[in-house]
Design a protein around this motif. Structure first.
Motif, PDB file in Angstrom:
ATOM      1  N   ARG A   1      21.087 -53.707  65.911  1.00  0.00           N
ATOM      2  CA  ARG A   1      19.855 -53.336  66.617  1.00  0.00           C
ATOM      3  C   ARG A   1      18.756 -54.383  66.485  1.00  0.00           C
ATOM      4  O   ARG A   1      17.781 -54.377  67.234  1.00  0.00           O
ATOM      5  CB  ARG A   1      19.313 -52.001  66.081  1.00  0.00           C
ATOM      6  CG  ARG A   1      20.167 -50.789  66.371  1.00  0.00           C
ATOM      7  CD  ARG A   1      19.400 -49.514  66.028  1.00  0.00           C
ATOM      8  NE  ARG A   1      18.997 -49.475  64.620  1.00  0.00           N
ATOM      9  CZ  ARG A   1      19.685 -48.857  63.668  1.00  0.00           C
ATOM     10  NH1 ARG A   1      20.826 -48.240  63.969  1.00  0.00           N
ATOM     11  NH2 ARG A   1      19.251 -48.850  62.419  1.00  0.00           N
ATOM     12  N   ALA A   2      18.897 -55.270  65.520  1.00  0.00           N
ATOM     13  CA  ALA A   2      17.812 -56.189  65.168  1.00  0.00           C
ATOM     14  C   ALA A   2      17.620 -57.293  66.204  1.00  0.00           C
ATOM     15  O   ALA A   2      18.514 -57.593  67.005  1.00  0.00           O
ATOM     16  CB  ALA A   2      18.087 -56.803  63.802  1.00  0.00           C
ATOM     17  N   ALA A   3      16.442 -57.902  66.162  1.00  0.00           N
ATOM     18  CA  ALA A   3      16.153 -59.035  67.038  1.00  0.00           C
ATOM     19  C   ALA A   3      17.089 -60.190  66.702  1.00  0.00           C
ATOM     20  O   ALA A   3      17.522 -60.346  65.554  1.00  0.00           O
ATOM     21  CB  ALA A   3      14.698 -59.468  66.850  1.00  0.00           C
ATOM     22  N   PRO A   4      17.416 -61.016  67.695  1.00  0.00           N
ATOM     23  CA  PRO A   4      18.358 -62.115  67.465  1.00  0.00           C
ATOM     24  C   PRO A   4      17.758 -63.250  66.637  1.00  0.00           C
ATOM     25  O   PRO A   4      17.101 -64.141  67.169  1.00  0.00           O
ATOM     26  CB  PRO A   4      18.707 -62.576  68.885  1.00  0.00           C
ATOM     27  CG  PRO A   4      17.528 -62.189  69.717  1.00  0.00           C
ATOM     28  CD  PRO A   4      17.011 -60.923  69.111  1.00  0.00           C
ATOM     29  N   THR A   5      18.016 -63.189  65.330  1.00  0.00           N
ATOM     30  CA  THR A   5      17.550 -64.241  64.423  1.00  0.00           C
ATOM     31  C   THR A   5      18.218 -64.038  63.072  1.00  0.00           C
ATOM     32  O   THR A   5      19.062 -63.146  62.903  1.00  0.00           O
ATOM     33  CB  THR A   5      16.015 -64.213  64.283  1.00  0.00           C
ATOM     34  OG1 THR A   5      15.584 -65.380  63.580  1.00  0.00           O
ATOM     35  CG2 THR A   5      15.552 -62.976  63.534  1.00  0.00           C
ATOM     36  N   VAL A   6      17.843 -64.827  62.104  1.00  0.00           N
ATOM     37  CA  VAL A   6      18.333 -64.693  60.734  1.00  0.00           C
ATOM     38  C   VAL A   6      17.447 -63.698  59.993  1.00  0.00           C
ATOM     39  O   VAL A   6      16.229 -63.874  59.933  1.00  0.00           O
ATOM     40  CB  VAL A   6      18.327 -66.055  60.017  1.00  0.00           C
ATOM     41  CG1 VAL A   6      18.717 -65.894  58.558  1.00  0.00           C
ATOM     42  CG2 VAL A   6      19.271 -67.029  60.719  1.00  0.00           C
ATOM     43  N   HIS A   7      18.051 -62.653  59.436  1.00  0.00           N
ATOM     44  CA  HIS A   7      17.298 -61.598  58.752  1.00  0.00           C
ATOM     45  C   HIS A   7      17.576 -61.614  57.256  1.00  0.00           C
ATOM     46  O   HIS A   7      18.575 -62.168  56.784  1.00  0.00           O
ATOM     47  CB  HIS A   7      17.669 -60.232  59.331  1.00  0.00           C
ATOM     48  CG  HIS A   7      17.240 -60.043  60.742  1.00  0.00           C
ATOM     49  ND1 HIS A   7      15.962 -59.644  61.087  1.00  0.00           N
ATOM     50  CD2 HIS A   7      17.911 -60.222  61.913  1.00  0.00           C
ATOM     51  CE1 HIS A   7      15.866 -59.579  62.411  1.00  0.00           C
ATOM     52  NE2 HIS A   7      17.032 -59.914  62.934  1.00  0.00           N
ATOM     53  N   THR A   8      16.661 -60.982  56.503  1.00  0.00           N
ATOM     54  CA  THR A   8      16.820 -60.830  55.061  1.00  0.00           C
ATOM     55  C   THR A   8      16.470 -59.411  54.680  1.00  0.00           C
ATOM     56  O   THR A   8      15.992 -58.616  55.499  1.00  0.00           O
ATOM     57  CB  THR A   8      15.897 -61.792  54.293  1.00  0.00           C
ATOM     58  OG1 THR A   8      14.539 -61.289  54.334  1.00  0.00           O
ATOM     59  CG2 THR A   8      15.926 -63.209  54.881  1.00  0.00           C
ATOM     60  N   ALA A   9      16.662 -59.093  53.408  1.00  0.00           N
ATOM     61  CA  ALA A   9      16.330 -57.756  52.907  1.00  0.00           C
ATOM     62  C   ALA A   9      14.832 -57.488  52.934  1.00  0.00           C
ATOM     63  O   ALA A   9      14.418 -56.340  52.757  1.00  0.00           O
ATOM     64  CB  ALA A   9      16.862 -57.585  51.482  1.00  0.00           C
ATOM     65  N   LEU A  10      14.022 -58.505  53.142  1.00  0.00           N
ATOM     66  CA  LEU A  10      12.581 -58.308  53.209  1.00  0.00           C
ATOM     67  C   LEU A  10      12.122 -57.800  54.561  1.00  0.00           C
ATOM     68  O   LEU A  10      10.996 -57.310  54.705  1.00  0.00           O
ATOM     69  CB  LEU A  10      11.834 -59.602  52.865  1.00  0.00           C
ATOM     70  CG  LEU A  10      12.018 -60.150  51.444  1.00  0.00           C
ATOM     71  CD1 LEU A  10      11.123 -61.366  51.230  1.00  0.00           C
ATOM     72  CD2 LEU A  10      11.739 -59.086  50.393  1.00  0.00           C
ATOM     73  N   ASP A  11      12.973 -57.904  55.600  1.00  0.00           N
ATOM     74  CA  ASP A  11      12.533 -57.466  56.932  1.00  0.00           C
ATOM     75  C   ASP A  11      13.483 -56.471  57.570  1.00  0.00           C
ATOM     76  O   ASP A  11      13.173 -55.920  58.623  1.00  0.00           O
ATOM     77  CB  ASP A  11      12.345 -58.671  57.850  1.00  0.00           C
ATOM     78  CG  ASP A  11      13.673 -59.296  58.270  1.00  0.00           C
ATOM     79  OD1 ASP A  11      14.196 -58.922  59.319  1.00  0.00           O
ATOM     80  OD2 ASP A  11      14.172 -60.164  57.534  1.00  0.00           O
ATOM     81  N   LEU A  12      14.644 -56.224  56.951  1.00  0.00           N
ATOM     82  CA  LEU A  12      15.626 -55.321  57.558  1.00  0.00           C
ATOM     83  C   LEU A  12      15.832 -54.118  56.663  1.00  0.00           C
ATOM     84  O   LEU A  12      16.177 -54.250  55.490  1.00  0.00           O
ATOM     85  CB  LEU A  12      16.950 -56.074  57.752  1.00  0.00           C
ATOM     86  CG  LEU A  12      17.865 -55.579  58.882  1.00  0.00           C
ATOM     87  CD1 LEU A  12      17.187 -55.694  60.221  1.00  0.00           C
ATOM     88  CD2 LEU A  12      19.165 -56.392  58.872  1.00  0.00           C
ATOM     89  N   VAL A  13      15.616 -52.930  57.211  1.00  0.00           N
ATOM     90  CA  VAL A  13      15.797 -51.694  56.455  1.00  0.00           C
ATOM     91  C   VAL A  13      17.231 -51.203  56.615  1.00  0.00           C
ATOM     92  O   VAL A  13      17.708 -51.014  57.728  1.00  0.00           O
ATOM     93  CB  VAL A  13      14.816 -50.609  56.932  1.00  0.00           C
ATOM     94  CG1 VAL A  13      15.066 -49.300  56.192  1.00  0.00           C
ATOM     95  CG2 VAL A  13      13.376 -51.072  56.748  1.00  0.00           C
ATOM     96  N   ILE A  14      17.925 -51.005  55.490  1.00  0.00           N
ATOM     97  CA  ILE A  14      19.318 -50.572  55.505  1.00  0.00           C
ATOM     98  C   ILE A  14      19.390 -49.140  55.000  1.00  0.00           C
ATOM     99  O   ILE A  14      18.862 -48.815  53.929  1.00  0.00           O
ATOM    100  CB  ILE A  14      20.197 -51.464  54.595  1.00  0.00           C
ATOM    101  CG1 ILE A  14      20.002 -52.947  54.952  1.00  0.00           C
ATOM    102  CG2 ILE A  14      21.656 -51.058  54.705  1.00  0.00           C
ATOM    103  CD1 ILE A  14      20.326 -53.288  56.377  1.00  0.00           C
ATOM    104  N   THR A  15      20.025 -48.278  55.784  1.00  0.00           N
ATOM    105  CA  THR A  15      20.200 -46.876  55.405  1.00  0.00           C
ATOM    106  C   THR A  15      21.688 -46.539  55.413  1.00  0.00           C
ATOM    107  O   THR A  15      22.500 -47.305  55.947  1.00  0.00           O
ATOM    108  CB  THR A  15      19.446 -45.954  56.369  1.00  0.00           C
ATOM    109  OG1 THR A  15      19.964 -46.125  57.694  1.00  0.00           O
ATOM    110  CG2 THR A  15      17.952 -46.255  56.369  1.00  0.00           C
ATOM    111  N   PRO A  16      22.072 -45.398  54.843  1.00  0.00           N
ATOM    112  CA  PRO A  16      23.504 -45.075  54.740  1.00  0.00           C
ATOM    113  C   PRO A  16      24.195 -44.771  56.066  1.00  0.00           C
ATOM    114  O   PRO A  16      25.412 -44.663  56.111  1.00  0.00           O
ATOM    115  CB  PRO A  16      23.524 -43.826  53.840  1.00  0.00           C
ATOM    116  CG  PRO A  16      22.217 -43.801  53.163  1.00  0.00           C
ATOM    117  CD  PRO A  16      21.248 -44.434  54.093  1.00  0.00           C
ATOM    118  N   ALA A  17      23.458 -44.573  57.140  1.00  0.00           N
ATOM    119  CA  ALA A  17      24.106 -44.243  58.415  1.00  0.00           C
ATOM    120  C   ALA A  17      23.316 -44.837  59.569  1.00  0.00           C
ATOM    121  O   ALA A  17      22.161 -45.214  59.407  1.00  0.00           O
ATOM    122  CB  ALA A  17      24.183 -42.720  58.566  1.00  0.00           C
TER     123      ALA A  17
END
Length: 345
Positions: A329-345
């Motif tokens: 779903r994220a914008a096309p670029t290089v992401h890190t844990a500082l900008d991407l929220v990860i959830t179990p589903a």
């Protein structure tokens, strides 16, 4: 979904992918000739799923897949080869979630040329890239940063982790850490120059997450010797040889050590080295992480991973698989844990 890698963690990721109702496996790339042509479900220890493993990277890259879980090892491979392969997948329109090459848990810490290659490939393919893991990748870098959102004026950050490796079967890890060898010098404050690049991403993520500018990073290695003979699947440890290794890193900010991180790798489970965090006798956990943040209020967090022989591997795999929807779903670029929220589903 397409998957690359059938090592220990890669196989756990493959099983988790096949168990998810919201993900469909359409391709599987392998290196070993004995795995080529076999059904991915059978390779994962289950029933056939109708996907045949291949060693043809070109065909794999041409698949109609939204995302690739890249779990192929970087051991014994030039890092440029790993990056170039990832860039080909990204440029072909495939999002990537990877635990390969620990510096990728925080890609901004890479050299500018390598980072630009990844970002350019994302732009070409309109794809996203995310490197992750358990440590580095979460418990020692992302999690402390998240915890600090609960406080004001953070001062010093201390993270200490202990990993019990008695159930590990990988001889590469055993040899890399020097288990079972006779020390030829001091046992404490050994320069950790060899290990510093592996944890550079973690130090950079923490510094950026806290808004700090690192003056320098100092690294040390300490050794503890076995008090008797031990046997493990990965190798033998004789009395008087290395049974426990501690890596310590200090991130200095404005003339003070603001980031204090340590990792303890212990092969014999009952070896008492006297380092913090201690080994709780009553705990069944295989990994322990203690986080302390001097702030208002002070924060202290303990994370224990329990269950199975290698819960750290399962946690690494789960973090990668759980990241797939967010990365797609994220914008096309290089992401890190500082900008991407990860959830179990």
């Amino acid at each position: 979904m397409a998957h690359f890698g059938t090592g220990h963690t890669g196989m756990v990721v493959l099983r988790q992918l096949l168990q998810r109702d919201d993900l469909e496996l359409v391709g599987h790339l392998v290196h070993s000739p004995d795995k080529v042509g076999k059904d991915s479900g059978v390779l994962a220890g289950g029933d056939p799923v109708g996907v045949t493993a291949t060693d043809d990277f070109g065909a794999f890259c041409a698949l109609d897949a939204d995302c690739v879980t890249y779990l192929a090892t970087d051991f014994g491979r030039p890092i440029d080869e790993v990056i170039d392969q990832m860039c080909l997948l990204l440029a072909a329109g495939k999002n990537i979630v990877t635990t390969t090459f620990v510096r990728l848990v925080y890609a901004p810490s890479l050299d500018p040329e390598t980072l630009e290659k990844l970002q350019s490939a994302c732009t070409t393919g309109q794809s996203s890239f995310f490197g992750t893991g358990v440590s580095p990748g979460f418990t020692v870098d992302a999690l402390p940063t998240y915890c600090a959102s609960l406080c004001a004026a953070p001062g010093q950050v201390r993270v200490a982790e202990r990993i019990l490796q008695g159930t590990y079967e990988d001889p590469l890890s055993f040899a890399a850490l020097g288990f079972g060898r006779v020390p030829d010098g001091d046992l404490t404050n050994i320069p950790a120059d060899h290990w510093a690049p592996h944890f550079a991403g973690t130090m950079a993520m923490l510094a950026d997450g806290f808004g700090w500018q690192l003056d320098e990073v100092l690294g040390y290695q300490d050794l503890a010797l076995a008090d008797r003979d031990y046997e493990s699947a990965a190798g033998s440890i004789r009395q008087g040889t290395v049974g426990s290794v501690r890596l310590r890193f200090e991130g200095w900010v404005d003339g003070e050590p603001r980031l204090l991180l340590s990792w303890i790798y212990t092969m014999p489970d009952d070896l008492r080295d006297g380092w913090a965090p201690p080994l709780p006798r009553e705990s069944a956990a295989r990994r322990f992480t203690h986080i302390t943040i001097d702030a208002d209020p002070e924060i202290a967090v303990t994370v224990e991973l329990t269950g199975g022989e290698l819960p750290g591997v399962t946690a690494t795999a789960s973090r990668a698989v759980n990241a797939i929807p967010a990365v797609c779903r994220a914008a096309p670029t290089v992401h890190t844990a500082l900008d991407l929220v990860i959830t179990p589903a």
